[in-house]
Structure formats: C-alpha cells, structure tokens
Write a protein that holds these residues in place. Structure first.
Motif, PDB file in Angstrom:
ATOM      1  N   ASP A 216     -33.253  25.623  -1.528  1.00 36.53           N
ATOM      2  CA  ASP A 216     -33.433  26.825  -2.371  1.00 36.53           C
ATOM      3  C   ASP A 216     -32.226  27.057  -3.278  1.00 36.53           C
ATOM      4  OD1 ASP A 216     -35.849  27.188  -1.215  1.00 36.53           O
ATOM      5  OD2 ASP A 216     -35.222  28.809   0.154  1.00 36.53           O
ATOM      6  N   GLN A 217     -31.043  26.711  -2.772  1.00 36.98           N
ATOM      7  CA  GLN A 217     -29.838  26.912  -3.573  1.00 36.98           C
ATOM      8  C   GLN A 217     -29.628  25.782  -4.584  1.00 36.98           C
ATOM      9  OE1 GLN A 217     -27.820  29.767  -3.226  1.00 36.98           O
ATOM     10  NE2 GLN A 217     -29.611  30.253  -1.979  1.00 36.98           N
ATOM     11  N   GLY A 218     -30.459  24.760  -4.499  1.00 33.22           N
ATOM     12  CA  GLY A 218     -30.263  23.604  -5.378  1.00 33.22           C
ATOM     13  C   GLY A 218     -29.072  22.759  -4.957  1.00 33.22           C
ATOM     14  N   TRP A 219     -28.710  22.821  -3.650  1.00 34.44           N
ATOM     15  CA  TRP A 219     -27.548  22.069  -3.160  1.00 34.44           C
ATOM     16  C   TRP A 219     -27.921  20.681  -2.643  1.00 34.44           C
ATOM     17  CZ3 TRP A 219     -25.141  26.523   0.284  1.00 34.44           C
ATOM     18  CH2 TRP A 219     -24.577  27.497  -0.576  1.00 34.44           C
ATOM     19  N   GLU A 220     -29.218  20.333  -2.749  1.00 36.13           N
ATOM     20  CA  GLU A 220     -29.608  19.025  -2.230  1.00 36.13           C
ATOM     21  C   GLU A 220     -28.992  17.918  -3.091  1.00 36.13           C
ATOM     22  OE1 GLU A 220     -31.509  21.030  -3.926  1.00 36.13           O
ATOM     23  OE2 GLU A 220     -32.938  19.996  -5.209  1.00 36.13           O
ATOM     24  N   ASP A 221     -28.972  16.718  -2.553  1.00 36.24           N
ATOM     25  CA  ASP A 221     -28.463  15.571  -3.314  1.00 36.24           C
ATOM     26  C   ASP A 221     -29.649  14.994  -4.086  1.00 36.24           C
ATOM     27  OD1 ASP A 221     -27.503  13.152  -4.238  1.00 36.24           O
ATOM     28  OD2 ASP A 221     -26.286  12.786  -2.449  1.00 36.24           O
ATOM     29  N   SER A 222     -29.880  15.517  -5.292  1.00 35.63           N
ATOM     30  CA  SER A 222     -31.150  15.202  -5.950  1.00 35.63           C
ATOM     31  C   SER A 222     -31.243  13.744  -6.372  1.00 35.63           C
ATOM     32  CB  SER A 222     -31.423  16.141  -7.120  1.00 35.63           C
ATOM     33  OG  SER A 222     -30.234  16.380  -7.823  1.00 35.63           O
ATOM     34  N   SER A 223     -30.129  13.152  -6.800  1.00 31.03           N
ATOM     35  CA  SER A 223     -30.262  11.753  -7.229  1.00 31.03           C
ATOM     36  C   SER A 223     -30.562  10.859  -6.019  1.00 31.03           C
ATOM     37  CB  SER A 223     -28.999  11.289  -7.959  1.00 31.03           C
ATOM     38  OG  SER A 223     -27.896  11.368  -7.101  1.00 31.03           O
ATOM     39  N   PHE A 224     -29.936  11.169  -4.885  1.00 34.06           N
ATOM     40  CA  PHE A 224     -30.210  10.419  -3.651  1.00 34.06           C
ATOM     41  C   PHE A 224     -31.689  10.544  -3.290  1.00 34.06           C
ATOM     42  CE2 PHE A 224     -30.515  10.173   0.986  1.00 34.06           C
ATOM     43  CZ  PHE A 224     -29.778   9.043   1.273  1.00 34.06           C
ATOM     44  N   LEU A 225     -32.195  11.763  -3.348  1.00 29.85           N
ATOM     45  CA  LEU A 225     -33.601  11.995  -2.995  1.00 29.85           C
ATOM     46  C   LEU A 225     -34.510  11.218  -3.930  1.00 29.85           C
ATOM     47  CD1 LEU A 225     -33.692  15.821  -2.159  1.00 29.85           C
ATOM     48  CD2 LEU A 225     -33.996  13.917  -0.584  1.00 29.85           C
ATOM     49  N   GLN A 226     -34.181  11.295  -5.218  1.00 29.26           N
ATOM     50  CA  GLN A 226     -35.032  10.644  -6.202  1.00 29.26           C
ATOM     51  C   GLN A 226     -35.070   9.129  -6.010  1.00 29.26           C
ATOM     52  OE1 GLN A 226     -33.874  11.879 -10.133  1.00 29.26           O
ATOM     53  NE2 GLN A 226     -35.844  12.919 -10.275  1.00 29.26           N
ATOM     54  N   GLU A 227     -33.886   8.566  -5.838  1.00 33.82           N
ATOM     55  CA  GLU A 227     -33.806   7.113  -5.795  1.00 33.82           C
ATOM     56  C   GLU A 227     -34.187   6.531  -4.441  1.00 33.82           C
ATOM     57  OE1 GLU A 227     -29.791   6.290  -7.014  1.00 33.82           O
ATOM     58  OE2 GLU A 227     -30.125   7.525  -8.805  1.00 33.82           O
ATOM     59  N   ARG A 228     -33.927   7.273  -3.359  1.00 34.57           N
ATOM     60  CA  ARG A 228     -33.984   6.602  -2.059  1.00 34.57           C
ATOM     61  C   ARG A 228     -34.940   7.227  -1.050  1.00 34.57           C
ATOM     62  NH1 ARG A 228     -28.541   4.522   0.244  1.00 34.57           N
ATOM     63  NH2 ARG A 228     -30.185   3.373   1.308  1.00 34.57           N
ATOM     64  N   VAL A 229     -35.624   8.326  -1.430  1.00 31.48           N
ATOM     65  CA  VAL A 229     -36.420   9.027  -0.414  1.00 31.48           C
ATOM     66  C   VAL A 229     -37.844   9.286  -0.896  1.00 31.48           C
ATOM     67  CG1 VAL A 229     -36.502  11.054   1.088  1.00 31.48           C
ATOM     68  CG2 VAL A 229     -34.284  10.140   0.356  1.00 31.48           C
ATOM     69  N   ASN A 230     -38.803   9.077   0.016  1.00 30.57           N
ATOM     70  CA  ASN A 230     -40.210   9.364  -0.271  1.00 30.57           C
ATOM     71  C   ASN A 230     -40.625  10.706   0.331  1.00 30.57           C
ATOM     72  OD1 ASN A 230     -40.893   6.997  -1.657  1.00 30.57           O
ATOM     73  ND2 ASN A 230     -41.096   5.865   0.277  1.00 30.57           N
ATOM     74  N   ASN A 231     -41.781  11.164  -0.124  1.00 26.45           N
ATOM     75  CA  ASN A 231     -42.441  12.282   0.540  1.00 26.45           C
ATOM     76  C   ASN A 231     -41.710  13.616   0.377  1.00 26.45           C
ATOM     77  OD1 ASN A 231     -44.721  12.971   1.859  1.00 26.45           O
ATOM     78  ND2 ASN A 231     -43.872  12.723   3.917  1.00 26.45           N
ATOM     79  N   ILE A 232     -41.054  13.800  -0.763  1.00 25.29           N
ATOM     80  CA  ILE A 232     -40.213  14.978  -0.938  1.00 25.29           C
ATOM     81  C   ILE A 232     -41.046  16.262  -1.059  1.00 25.29           C
ATOM     82  CG2 ILE A 232     -38.434  16.016  -2.404  1.00 25.29           C
ATOM     83  CD1 ILE A 232     -37.767  13.092  -3.248  1.00 25.29           C
ATOM     84  N   GLU A 233     -42.067  16.202  -1.893  1.00 20.62           N
ATOM     85  CA  GLU A 233     -42.816  17.437  -2.159  1.00 20.62           C
ATOM     86  C   GLU A 233     -43.535  17.947  -0.915  1.00 20.62           C
ATOM     87  OE1 GLU A 233     -42.475  19.521  -4.540  1.00 20.62           O
ATOM     88  OE2 GLU A 233     -40.962  18.091  -5.241  1.00 20.62           O
ATOM     89  N   GLU A 234     -44.199  17.030  -0.235  1.00 15.01           N
ATOM     90  CA  GLU A 234     -44.934  17.443   0.971  1.00 15.01           C
ATOM     91  C   GLU A 234     -43.973  18.070   1.975  1.00 15.01           C
ATOM     92  OE1 GLU A 234     -46.836  14.258   3.143  1.00 15.01           O
ATOM     93  OE2 GLU A 234     -47.308  15.684   4.759  1.00 15.01           O
ATOM     94  N   TYR A 235     -42.785  17.455   2.050  1.00 16.22           N
ATOM     95  CA  TYR A 235     -41.805  17.957   3.003  1.00 16.22           C
ATOM     96  C   TYR A 235     -41.347  19.357   2.602  1.00 16.22           C
ATOM     97  CZ  TYR A 235     -37.488  18.705   5.497  1.00 16.22           C
ATOM     98  OH  TYR A 235     -36.509  19.265   6.265  1.00 16.22           O
TER      99      TYR A 235
END
Lengths: 163, 996
Positions: free
Chosen positions: B492-511
């Motif tokens: 919610d704070q936008g503190w996630e590691d967005s580039s890591f999520l984008q490049e290396r992680v699946n299933n973000i929205e459902e999660y």
C-alpha cells in the motif's frame, strides 16, 4: 500385540566363553610375533637372574614414596648447585672450540709430564735459572698463551651480558 | 580489490597489505611472523585487544603495537631490531610474572600453546619479574572447566570471546583490584554465574588458565603426577633455572610424544541443524576435549554446551551393544544373524500376505545422508513401498513446502554469513539461543557490534527477544495475519521492490487481491499487536538493505504451518529479499540432519534431491540403476503410518534413530498404535522408550563411531570421520541396512559410505558434484552442487527453481488455531532447551549437564502464579483432552498471562509434554500442531524444590560491556607503557639489560 516392556535378559556369555575368546586373541598375537617374544623372554630371564626385576618391582611398587624422596633430595641447595654447575659446565663445553681445546690439552699434557719429571729430580731452580728459562722458546709460548688467556677472561668478566 | 592493496617493508621484505589492515594482519598474511599472544584468535569480537604487548615493532624508529597500528603504503617496519625485540621481550616478561612456566608437566603442552610458543620464539632465558601466586584459589566449581588465576596471563581473550563472540556477557577482567583477575558475573563462583557453558573461553585461552576438566592430568605423560611430587618438581625446575631454552627443549620433546597417544579427529556435531564441526581429542576411548578450529566453515571456534561437553553418552554403560529379540514379556540378547534372519522372515511374510504397503519405514534425521539414502533404497527397491518418512515431518516439512510453493527450493536461501551480515534479522517462533546456539551468537554479535537490527516475534521473551530492537508478542497461532498485514502495508505504501517483482515474480495481481482482508485493523484485532507496531515492522523492513527471516517450530507446528511459512516467503518476495547477499528465508533445521534426511529421499513422495517419485523419467532413472521396478504412488508419511497401524493397514515397521514414542504428538495414541504392530524393529544407540514396543532391537553406532556426512540448515554437506571403533557388537546403521538387504537377496556391496554418496551423486542432479574428495578435512559443499563440484551458497541469484525461472507469489489464508474448549483455559507452549538435546536420551548421560538441568519445568508467568497461588517449586497437574502430566513450576517473566511453557527434556512419561498434545496437524503436510495445545492446571503441592537448580545460568547476572576494556589496564598506577619503561631503564643504567 506388543506392550512396552523393559526387561532385558542378557546372554551371560559365561565367563569361560569370554575368557576363551580373550585367550585365543592373545595366543594369535603371540604366534604372530614368536621371535620377538622369545627374545624378550630371554632378556627377562637374564634380568631376573641378575636380580634387576626384583629391584624394579620394588621401585615401581613404591614409586610414589621413592619419587617423593628423590625429588626432596634433589630439591636441596647442594643439589641445586650440582645441577646448576653441571648445566654451566655443559654450556661451557658446548661453546668451546674443540680444535683449540685439543691444542691446549696437548700442551697441558706435555707440561704435566715435564712437571712430573722435575718433581722427581727435586732440582731447585734458582732466580737465575728462572730468568734463563724465560729465554726458552717453549716457555715463552706458554707464557704468551697464558697472558692471552688472562686477557680474554678479563674481557669475559667485564662483559657479563654475553648471550 | 587490486587498487585497495599496497606494499610496505617488513624486516626488509616487501609485503602486500590491504586497506585497513593492521601491520600484524598484513605480516601474518604474508607469512612474516610477528609474535602476538592476544591476537591469536583473529575471529574474536572487536578485533584488537592490545593486552599482551608482545607485538611491538619499530615503525620509522618508533615502537608501536603491530596489532593496532594500521599498515600504510611505503611504511618501514622492523620486528626484529634490537629495540623491537627488547620491547617484545619486556611484554613477555610481564606475562611471565603472571604465569608459572612448567610446560612439561602442563596439560596444555600440546604443541599449540601460544604462551609457550611465543616465549620460545622470544628466546626468553630467565624470569625478569618474579612470579608470585595470586591471592585467589582456583575455581573448580563448574562441572566442565576450571579457572586457575595463578596461570592466567590477563590477556582477556576469554572475555572477548564471552562478551563479543558468544555474547553471553558473563566474563570480565576486574582491572580495579590490586591483583586483577577474570571474574564471572559480579564475581561469583563460575557455577553460580550466568555462564552458559559454551566453552568459548576455554577454547581461546592461550595457556592452561581456563581448561577442560577432562584434560587435567590426562593429556601429558607427567601431568597425572600427584601434588606432592609435582610441586617440588616445579620448585626444583625454578630453583635450578637452567634457562628456559633447555626447558623448552624438554617440553617440545614431550609435546611431540603426546602426538603418539592423543588422536585428533574431525567430526560434525549431532546436536542441532547449525552443523558445527570440530576436532575430538581422544586418548583410548576417553574424550579429552572438543577442540574447535577457525577453519570450521560454519562455527569457526564456536561451540555450545552440548557440542563442547555433551559426549559422555558414547561410553555410557547403557549403550545397546547386542541385538535384542522379544520373547514373551522379555527381551533376550541375540546374535546379528538371529536378529536379521528373524527380520527378513517376518518382513517378507507381511509383504507376501498383506502387500508391500503394509510395511512402514521411519528414518532418522540424526543419522547420515548415506544412511538415509540407503534406507529409502531398502524400502523402495527391496520392499516395493514408498511408506517412508523422517522426523522433519514433526518440524520442518511445512517450511520446506512453503518455500517450494514460492521459490522452489525447500532450504535456507543463503548461509550463516548472510545472516551475520544482514541489515535486519526477523526471528519468528524460533528460540535460536537455545535450539541453534552458535547461529544465535552470530545474530547477537551483529546486533551488539555491527548495528544489525533485530525483530523477534515470539510468545516467550527468550534471549534473542530480550536483546532485540523490537519484540512483538502476537496471540498464539496468528503469525500469518501480522505477516500478511505487514506485506499489504508495504504494498500500500509503494515500498515493494517493483523491478524485482516485475522481472522475477509471477502471480502478482492475484496475490495482491488475496491480501485485501489483511488490513491493519483486522490484524490488530486478530493478533493483538497494535497498528503502530505493525507499521514499525514494515518501516524497519523498508529501511533495511536486506532482511533475513528466520523461523522454526513456532511457525510450522500449527494447523496452518505451511501457509504461514508461505506468507513469510511472500513477504520476502514482495520486498525483493531473495537472491542477494544478506537476505532471504531461513527455516532453522532442528536436528543435525533434518535437511539431509529429506534431501536424500526418506520422504513418501520424493526420491533424493526432491525429485517426485511419480515422475516416470525420474523413477526410471532409479529403476535402471537399482535394477528393479519401483512403486509409483507416494506412500504414507509418519502421521499416516501411525494412523494406518491403528486401522490395521500397516502391520510391520522398521524405525531407526528416532524416539517416536516420546516426540510424536499425542503419545498415548502413538503407544496404542505401536502395541498393534505385528512386527516392529527399532534400531538405536540406547534402549529408548520406542524400543520398549519393539520385537527386535538393533544396536547402532553413533556418529563418533562411523564415517559419513550430514547436511546442515545451510544445505552444507560436511564429512565426519570415525573417532572410535563401534562399541561392543553395535554397527553403523548403513552396515545394518546392507546386511539386512542382503539377507533378502539384494546383493549390495558398499565397503565405505563414500561409495553410497557416489551412487547418490550419480543419480540426483542436485548432488551431481558431491564427493568425499571435495569434503576432505574442513572442506564442505553447499547444494545444489554442479558436476564440477562447485557449491551454491546463495540461492536464486539468477533464477528461481521453476521451469520459467520465476518465483510465484502464493495466496494463503489464515487457519485459526485449534481450540480444546473453554475448560482448557491455559495455552501450553513447548520446545527444546539449551542444555539437553531433545528428550535427552544422549545428553542426560552427562553428569555435568544433569547438574545444570536434569528435569523439565513448567514456566508460569508471575501474574498467573499470583492468581493460582503458585510459586517456584509448586507441583501441578496439567490436563488436556489427550492426557496429563505432573511437573514443578518455575515462575518467570519469560512467559506472560495465561501462557505456559514446558520444555521436552524428559524420558519419563509423566512429565512428557506430548502426553498433552493432540493428533491434529498442518492441513498441508500433516505436521502435528504441537504449538496449539491448551490445558487446565491443578495445584497438587504448594511448596517444593525448584525444578531448575539455582546454579543454572538462567538465574545469573550478566555484566555486559564491550570486550576486555584495556584502557582500564592502562590507567592503573602500576602500568608503564613498554616504550616508556625501556627508555627509563636505558636512562638509568646506561644500556639495556637485554642484548637480544
């Protein structure tokens, strides 16, 4: 159906069986080392005949007492001196140059021979005779050596901190 | 690195130094020896101790300590000039004022005595300052080690080790008193202090001041001499004083002779998943000492009480030494042939009549990788069943499963080094100080000295919680909720590691959608933690460069243990805390080989290396190698095997190295199941509670009596060597399996465990490059190991273990913990403790350990004690729907409110916590929900003896400070810095007394 049980019946490998196993292990080892053991027995026999074994036995059985006495004896001022002097002498011998010592000992030996002869003849050497003997090259060499020795010893005494 | 190095001259040799190195470090690295007694343990605490003053060197004509003077480019250093040697010698002379040299009759004369070797190097000839005994008697109060003030050189290595490496903060040097000495706490006998008996101080002592009692009078040829011989002998030596050179000659000869009878064998500890390795020094069958070495990859010189002192069990009279066969209501000793023939006949009969799946195989996380491999091979290839499991089912399977769901590999993401260097460590439901003591030291030290932040979430205020920057106490069984709420808040704070999520992680929205219910308000309500606290946790993770999350049974032993483990991995993924140093997920493996047992295939659904048994390609690889068909469908796990025995579906069982009758949950139920078995084989080193139910009991050899490898919590494979021959007729487990398999015609022919490892490495790609040659001595390999032998200490650097290389966020929901009903009004937590290993079958053979802790105790909060009229020593009965126990109370602040704690260190039924636990389990892995137990409490006797003796470390009074505080020494009126002292002497008598 097996309830928890705790009783264990040990197979008392009877004492004889156990002994027999131990013995056969030993016998095997003896057989493998026959020659050594026979020689050892001969040595033991000799030692026994010489009474050494008996002495050793006595010593071992009283080792604590004997050891304490021995250490007490060793731990006396006189003994300290002997040990210290012994160590110092050993140190001295270690530092000496064997060739030099050999030359000096050679001289000393001949000197002793002459000295012994002169006491035999019981000749008194007068003042003049003494002066004259100074001219003798052998006496000169000897005196020279002794003066050099005194010089070196003086150096040594003045400079204790030689390491 | 290159630009950070420069050169300088030491004793006319050019050497290379790195930026920031001291002269001493640079010289030693370049093999230029400079003495330095207090620098002899470079891995200690704050680094530079500066107490011994034997490392003086001349730097540009000035005398400086080599240990504390930084090396600089083009510096000219001389450690052998007259004045440098004079200064070093003066330092040594001051040390000898505190230390009587009687090396030949000293138990520390083993070639590695730092004081001896330094004095010898410095060619000390005579004592300059007379030695005078100190006015303190030796302290022999502790069961395992002694302190002899008369031998103590006041170097403070022990203090450094205790304060800054072990971080128990017990030892200090009291510099204020006339005659300084080491003191424990605020100067109490060692045994009454907060000393945790870890042995660090003894290990680092450079002389014989601190020494294992097991060494005293045993190590030397002359050291066993009685006092009335020894004392005059020392006197004599001193009186005669032939110069120390001669004494050293004799002592060196004696030290060399000792090598003939003292064996030093490397082993790997069996007391937890940390995987400490060390040397065992033995004389015959006696253990003289455990000697850690700085080369040990995991622990260096660190140990805990069990690893350092807990090995007496190997020579216990109670060891099983002969096979036993049940006849009627007694066991009878039998020969191996009788036992194995009976087993072959009975197992074959069950297999033929009831089918292969009527057999169950329970493997051991205490035994080796090779033994686990062989046992699953036995079950699968000889008996055609996949009914095989190991005790990680009781502890860590949920953690592994949670990680396999998200990042693909069920193991720690990195190594101890990552934990030690992380910015933030979060410990959830783990008591590392007691269950993983050496790992905990790295956290305590990083937190004390290097600014690492520490968050602890636990029901008990354990040691790490005491030391933490933030201690949180959620309601029992609600970890998933606060972890998910923190994750949601970070997103919610936008503190996630967005580039890591984008490049290396699946299933973000459902999660993300699955998190919607985990608002701060909801989490506050469920967990009892304030919203501020939750925000604080999120902020600390946000601010840290890297976060490591460590967890153990407090997370896994719940109905939703796998889901909570998954939530932890999700949080780490969202914040990009995988695949980089100083970050990651660390399920702390409980026993020495929890990791390896599962790694090598003792699981119902996996072949070695976590390859599914159902996969035809994988299975056919093993079928080809083993020359037999293998069953395809996953078998039963531990829990299901017990259930199946109760239903009559499993009739025969073979269990080794596992005290299932005490450590499984709801043991009344387990005992009933065991009673129903037609044929039960138990293989152990002791006649355990489980063995009491057996038909055949086989005597096995412990780790010290065999070769093999263990895999620690880091995934590190380490080799250990046989120290002793197996006792009596007992045998290494792998030999027993082989002989049993061969009775059934398997025709196995392994002559050494290395051949078993070779076979496993050939078959399981994860271990492709594992081999005993790569595991020689202190070498180790961290799996996955490439065919060329290369380890992978840090996982996921490039990809996660899924086909597309990407991690998966895995939505999970909270499973509320099991409730026993209102009648059971107290929550009962349970677990291990520092001194005794698990239920105690091994460590309780040690008199010294039993002296410190011999019984379990019930921790009760002061509030509850007041309410129920209890005090320390009261005897109470606890009752759950499943059973009852009788234990004595210890009132302590470690627990609060209506939460109780009962450790599991007992082999007595009526104190065993698992009489109380239920048969409910984690919905995904069948791990019992040990941590969801409620009880009611009745007072039986108000007064009684404390279950924990007053000389236990928990009652101590630690004195924290940083290191040895050498400034206090320097401030003493009788201290003159050495350069100054030498100058003064020089002025007074014109020249020095010392020519060398």
């Amino acid at each position: 159906m097996a309830k928890a049980i705790t009783q264990i019946e040990k197979k008392q490998k009877n004492l004889q069986e156990e002994r027999a196993e131990d013995l056969s292990a030993i016998v095997n080892q003896i057989a493998d080392n026959r020659e050594v053991i026979q020689d050892t027995l001969v040595i033991l026999q000799e030692l026994h005949e010489a009474g050494m074994i008996d002495m050793l036995k006595g010593f071992l059985r009283t080792r604590e007492k004997v050891g304490t006495i021995a250490i007490e004896q060793l731990n006396q001022p006189g003994m300290h001196n002997i040990i210290k002097n012994g160590m110092n002498t050993i140190g001295l011998l270690a530092n000496m140059n064997p060739d030099q010592l050999k030359a000096i000992f050679g001289g000393l030996n001949q000197g002793l021979e002459k000295a012994a002869k002169s006491t035999e003849s019981q000749e008194q050497l007068g003042m003049w005779g003494l002066m004259k003997s100074m001219k003798n090259p052998s006496v000169k060499t000897s005196l020279n050596t002794m003066v050099s020795f005194l010089e070196g010893m003086g150096d040594g005494l003045n400079n204790k901190e030689i390491h | 690195m290159e630009e950070n190095t420069f050169s300088l001259k030491v004793n006319n040799t050019d050497i290379k130094a790195k930026n920031g190195q001291s002269i001493l470090e640079a010289a030693l690295e370049n093999n230029v020896y400079i003495p330095g007694i207090c620098s002899s343990q470079p891995d200690l605490g704050i680094g530079v101790i500066q107490t011994c003053d034997t490392c003086y060197v001349e730097v540009n004509g000035e005398l400086k300590r080599a240990c504390s003077t930084k090396a600089e480019p083009n510096m000219t250093v001389n450690s052998v000039s007259n004045s440098a040697k004079e200064a070093q010698l003066e330092g040594m002379q001051r040390i000898l004022k505190n230390h009587e040299l009687y090396c030949t009759v000293c138990d520390n004369n083993n070639g590695n005595c730092v004081v001896h070797n330094t004095a010898e190097y410095l060619e000390v000839e005579h004592q300059k300052y007379e030695f005078t005994p100190k006015p303190y008697p030796p302290d022999n109060s502790h069961p395992f080690y002694r302190y002899e003030p008369d031998q103590c050189i006041l170097c403070g290595l022990c203090v450094e080790a205790c304060q800054d490496l072990q971080v128990s903060e017990v030892l200090s040097i009291d510099w204020e008193r006339e005659q300084p000495r080491v003191i424990w706490d605020n100067d109490v006998p060692i045994d009454e202090s907060s000393c945790v008996s870890c042995g660090h101080c003894v290990t680092v002592c450079p002389c014989n001041a601190l020494m294992e009692k097991s060494m005293l009078g045993e190590a030397g040829y002359l050291t066993g001499m009685s006092k009335n011989m020894l004392e005059p002998m020392i006197d004599l030596t001193k009186e005669v004083e032939p110069g120390y050179k001669e004494i050293f000659t004799i002592s060196n000869v004696e030290a060399t002779m000792r090598e003939d009878r003292i064996n030093k064998t490397k082993t790997v500890c069996t007391y937890c998943g940390v995987g400490c390795s060390f040397e065992v020094w033995t004389k015959g069958r006696d253990i003289l000492r455990i000697q850690p070495q700085s080369d040990a990859p995991v622990n260096g010189i660190s140990t805990c009480v069990k690893g350092k002192f807990g090995w007496e069990f190997v020579n216990s009279e109670e060891r099983l030494t002969k096979p036993l066969i049940r006849k009627g209501d007694k066991f009878y000793e039998a020969t191996w042939d009788e036992a194995l023939n009976l087993m072959a006949e009975k197992f074959q009969e069950i297999k033929d009549k009831q089918g292969p799946d009527a057999l169950g195989f329970i493997s051991s996380s205490k035994c080796t990788n090779e033994e686990n491999y062989l046992f699953q091979k036995l079950a699968r290839s000889v008996f055609q069943t996949n009914n095989i499991d190991n005790c990680s089912r009781y502890c860590q399977t949920p953690a592994s499963t949670g990680l396999m769901r998200t990042v693909g590999i069920g193991g720690d993401s990195g190594t101890m080094e990552d934990i030690a260097t992380s910015d933030l460590v979060i410990v959830v439901g783990a008591n590392a100080s007691e269950s993983h003591p050496v790992l905990a030291t790295r956290i305590k030290r990083a937190n004390k000295l290097h600014g690492q932040k520490l968050i602890v979430s636990d029901l008990r205020k354990n040691e790490l919680a005491e030391r933490s920057d933030l201690y949180i106490h959620p309601k029992p069984g609600t970890d998933l909720v606060w972890i998910s709420a923190v994750t949601k808040y970070i997103l919610d704070q936008g503190w996630e590691d967005s580039s890591f999520l984008q490049e290396r992680v699946n299933n973000i929205e459902e999660y993300k959608q699955s998190l919607s219910k985990f608002t701060l308000e909801y989490a506050e309500e469920v967990t009892g933690l304030s919203q501020d606290t939750l925000i604080k946790v999120a902020e600390m993770i946000h601010e840290a460069k890297g976060t490591c999350i460590l967890w153990a049974m407090g997370v896994t032993q719940h109905l939703g243990g796998t889901d909570t483990s998954t939530a932890i991995a999700n949080l780490l993924l969202v914040t990009g805390n995988f695949g980089k140093p100083g970050a990651g997920a660390y399920p702390l493996r409980g026993h020495n080989n929890v990791q390896g047992a599962s790694d090598f295939g003792t699981m119902p659904n996996f072949l070695p290396g976590y390859e599914p048994i159902e996969n035809d390609e994988v299975r056919s690889r093993y079928e080809g190698a083993w020359g037999t068909k293998l069953p395809k469908h996953p078998g039963l796990n531990n829990h299901q095997i017990v259930e199946a025995i109760t239903d009559g579906r499993v009739n025969g069982m073979y269990l080794f190295g596992e005290e299932m009758a005490l450590v499984d949950s709801n043991i009344n139920y387990v005992h009933e199941a065991f009673e129903k078995l037609d044929f039960f084989v138990v293989q152990d080193i002791f006649f355990s509670k489980t063995a009491q139910f057996a038909d055949v009991v086989l005597p096995a050899a412990p780790s010290l009596e065999k070769d093999g490898t263990f895999t620690n919590t880091e995934r590190r494979i380490q080799r250990f060597y046989k120290v002793f021959e197996p006792l009596g007729d007992c045998k290494p487990d792998w030999e027993i399996f082989q002989e049993f398999a061969n009775k059934l015609g398997a025709n196995w022919n392994y002559s050494h465990p290395s051949e078993i490892m070779d076979e496993a490495a050939r078959l399981a790609p994860t271990f492709a490059g594992v081999s005993y040659e790569h595991l020689e001595g202190w070498d180790s390999q961290v799996w996955p190991v490439k065919p060329n032998g290369e380890s992978t200490p840090l996982l996921y650097k490039d990809k996660f273990k899924f086909v597309d290389g990407k991690a998966r966020l895995f939505p999970v929901d909270w499973t509320p913990p099991f409730e026993s009903g209102d009648e059971y009004d107290l929550h009962l937590n349970n677990g291990r403790l520092l001194e005794q290993f698990h239920e105690g079958n091994m460590t309780n053979k040690s008199e010294g350990i039993n002296h410190k802790v011999s019984n379990p105790w019930l921790e009760v909060s002061p509030e509850l004690a007041k309410e129920r009229n209890l005090e320390t020593g009261s005897l109470v009965r606890l009752t759950s729907p499943y059973g009852k126990v009788k234990v004595r109370v210890l009132v302590t602040n470690r627990v609060s409110g209506n939460e109780l704690y009962l450790p599991m260190n007992t082999t007595e039924n009526q104190k065993a916590v698992n009489k109380l636990t239920s048969s409910y389990y984690d919905k995904d892995t069948h791990t019992p929900n040990y941590k969801e137990t409620q009880v009611k409490l009745e007072l039986l006797e108000k007064e009684g003896e404390s279950p924990l003796p007053h000389h236990n470390h928990r009652f101590g009074n630690p004195q924290p400070h940083i290191g040895v505080e050498v400034e206090k020494k320097w401030n003493r009126s009788d201290f003159t810095p050495i350069p100054e002292a030498l100058k003064r002497e020089g002025d007074s008598d014109g020249k020095s007394n010392y020519a060398n």
